[in-house]
Design an enzyme around this catalytic site. Structure first.
Site, PDB file in Angstrom:
ATOM      1  N   HIS A   1      25.221  41.639   6.582  1.00  0.00           N
ATOM      2  CA  HIS A   1      25.418  42.035   7.974  1.00  0.00           C
ATOM      3  C   HIS A   1      25.953  43.454   8.110  1.00  0.00           C
ATOM      4  O   HIS A   1      25.881  44.053   9.202  1.00  0.00           O
ATOM      5  CB  HIS A   1      26.365  41.050   8.670  1.00  0.00           C
ATOM      6  CG  HIS A   1      26.000  40.806  10.100  1.00  0.00           C
ATOM      7  ND1 HIS A   1      25.605  41.824  10.953  1.00  0.00           N
ATOM      8  CD2 HIS A   1      25.977  39.664  10.852  1.00  0.00           C
ATOM      9  CE1 HIS A   1      25.350  41.320  12.148  1.00  0.00           C
ATOM     10  NE2 HIS A   1      25.555  40.020  12.117  1.00  0.00           N
TER      11      HIS A   1
ATOM     12  N   ASP B  35      21.410  44.235  10.915  1.00  0.00           N
ATOM     13  CA  ASP B  35      21.806  43.461  12.091  1.00  0.00           C
ATOM     14  C   ASP B  35      20.852  42.285  12.280  1.00  0.00           C
ATOM     15  O   ASP B  35      19.724  42.291  11.762  1.00  0.00           O
ATOM     16  CB  ASP B  35      21.802  44.351  13.335  1.00  0.00           C
ATOM     17  CG  ASP B  35      22.886  45.421  13.275  1.00  0.00           C
ATOM     18  OD1 ASP B  35      23.924  45.167  12.638  1.00  0.00           O
ATOM     19  OD2 ASP B  35      22.679  46.509  13.846  1.00  0.00           O
TER      20      ASP B  35
END
Length: 532
Positions: free
Chosen positions: A505, A509
């Protein structure tokens, strides 16, 4: 001191020493002596150890008696050392000519990969007494990722093997063998053992004693604290407020008053408090008998399996990945009917031309590579200063072997045809099973594909990211499902395959990961587009 004074006397002839010692990979400084006080054997290859790495040694020798390494005609200045250390093998080579031993070389465990700190001796290809020449394979070393051949650097004879086949956890730089220049010197090393100061940890041993001294200084400060706490607890027993009857009852039952909480005025212990304490203790003792039954459980039968080098590396890397990389997972179902049809057509052409069959995994690798080219944000890795986005699309393919998990790499997979990808995957998988992968076979990957569906029938799973990469694709099995048709009350049967993308992450995204999966699904469900 004798050797140091000789170096100072002949400092003019050692004008390159200061330059060489500043070089990262300086190994030996050879000075030339005109002194007649030492014999040729005594003066040749004297070793002086400095506080540098094991590779940084100084040896002084007579120019007329130094045997020149093969392929080197002169020994003048830094140019000699650049040629002498041109090999990528960074083995420990200490020159010595002690009073009781002839000149010899100590061959150390080399660093054969960027992450290697220790290695194992898999197999010796030379025996003690064999003649060795530059370029000949001396032994096979099991590194943290593969088994690599270690080549000999100079001509001579293998006098002593210090680490036998199967030796484990040998630190980089630790001496594994001794070579000599003359065959008659071999017998002199029959009972040779390396001295303690030749170990790679020797230079680091000096600063080690300092921590214990600091601990000793701290102990006197902590000792009085422990002593002062004890006297304070003793008088508190005598100052506990209790009724005479409570004291007598507690004394008869060997119960310390400090363990009883008083309920009388100002916390005074009364008879009822002691009786309640004795009753509660009786309940505890009656609840303890089940413990002896546990001791009657028979001992388990087990076998301890030693860790292999690849298992240690896999464990450390995956633990590091799960502890430091914020994983999240995206799963999508893809219809593979058209993919299977295209594969059948291509395999017909392959069989007609004598080529190898194309697998579903080959098509998956190609689709993943093209999706990475379309969504390059997923072809990246995280650093503390920036996100590095790669131009090359290099796909690591997880391969399970008896020795452990390997991830050889198919480089520039987006630019290669399906048959080429299939040939490379088969070749690398075979090398992995034979434990013969080279560093270039598994380094440089930017994305990983792990397939447990085809070989094992796993429907869906979440893979652990292979650092420093930012994503890994987990492929499940293709299964037949009933799906709705175009009209009412119409149903069709189709094959669907579940795939799960594990993302870092910090780099990818959620929307970017979904965009990549959309591109991948498009290539899988419209496989003809991969051929454009």
């Amino acid at each position: 001191m004798t050797y140091a004074s000789r170096i100072i006397i002949h400092s003019k002839k050692l004008k390159h020493v200061s330059t060489l010692l500043r070089r990262e990979h300086a190994v030996a400084v050879r000075g030339f002596s005109n002194s007649s006080t030492l014999t040729a054997r005594q003066d040749m290859l004297k070793t002086t150890r400095l506080s540098y790495s094991p590779l940084e040694r100084i040896s002084i020798c007579r120019a007329s008696t130094v045997p020149m390494p093969s392929g080197i005609s002169t020994m003048t200045g830094p140019s000699f050392f650049r040629e002498y250390m041109s090999s990528q093998m960074r083995s420990l080579r200490g020159f010595s000519s002690g009073s009781d031993l002839p000149p010899h070389q100590e061959i150390g465990m080399p660093s054969l990969s960027p992450t290697m700190t220790e290695g194992n001796i898999a197999r010796w290809l030379k025996k003690e007494g064999d003649k060795v020449a530059p370029g000949e394979v001396l032994c096979e070393v099991e590194t943290d990722k593969a088994t690599v051949e270690m080549e000999c650097m100079e001509e001579g004879y293998l006098a002593k093997i210090l680490k036998e086949e199967g030796a484990k956890a040998i630190q980089v730089g630790e001496v594994i063998a001794i070579t000599v220049e003359e065959e008659e010197d071999i017998q002199k090393f029959k009972n040779y053992t390396p001295s303690s100061d030749t170990s790679p940890a020797a230079p680091e041993a000096k600063p080690a004693p300092s921590p214990p001294k600091e601990e000793k200084v701290e102990k006197p400060a902590s000792a009085p604290e422990a002593k002062t706490s004890k006297p304070s607890s003793a008088p508190s027993e005598d100052r506990i407020s209790a009724s005479p009857l409570a004291k007598k009852l507690a004394e008869d039952n060997s119960v310390p008053l400090s363990s009883i909480k008083g309920t009388g005025p100002e916390g005074r212990i009364v008879k009822a408090d002691v009786e309640e304490f004795l009753a509660s203790r009786g309940k505890e003792t009656t609840a303890k008998p089940p413990k002896p039954t546990d001791s009657k459980v028979p001992a388990l039968d087990y076998v301890d399996i030693p860790h292999t080098q690849i298992r240690k590396v896999t464990a450390s890397r995956l633990a590091f990945s799960k502890q430091t990389i914020p994983h999240y997972y995206l799963t999508v179902d893809t219809c593979v009917d058209k993919l299977m049809g295209l594969r059948s057509q291509l395999n017909s052409f392959q069989e007609a031309s004598g080529g190898k069959r194309i697998s579903v995994n080959d098509l998956v690798i190609k689709a993943a590579a093209l999706a990475l080219r379309k969504v390059p944000q997923c072809n990246s890795s995280w650093t503390d200063e920036y996100i590095r986005q790669f131009s090359n699309v290099n796909i690591n393919v997880a391969v399970q072997t008896e020795n452990g998990l390997y991830v050889p790499v198919v480089k520039d997979a987006d630019k290669k045809g399906l048959s080429t990808i299939g040939e490379e995957v088969r070749f690398l998988a075979q090398k992995a099973k034979e434990n013969s992968l080279k560093p270039e076979d598994y380094e440089g990957g930017t994305f990983t594909v792990s397939n447990l569906g085809g070989p094992f029938g796993i429907k869906q799973f979440c893979a652990v990211i292979n650092p420093p990469q930012a994503a890994i694709l987990a492929i499940g099995s293709a299964e037949k499902r009933v799906v709705t048709g175009s009209g009412p009350d119409q149903y069709n049967v189709a094959f669907y395959m579940s795939v799960t993308l594990s993302c870092d992450h910090r780099v990818i995204d959620g929307a970017i990961g979904a965009e990549w999966l959309k591109a991948f699904k498009g290539y899988i469900e419209t496989p003809e587009s991969m051929l454009l």
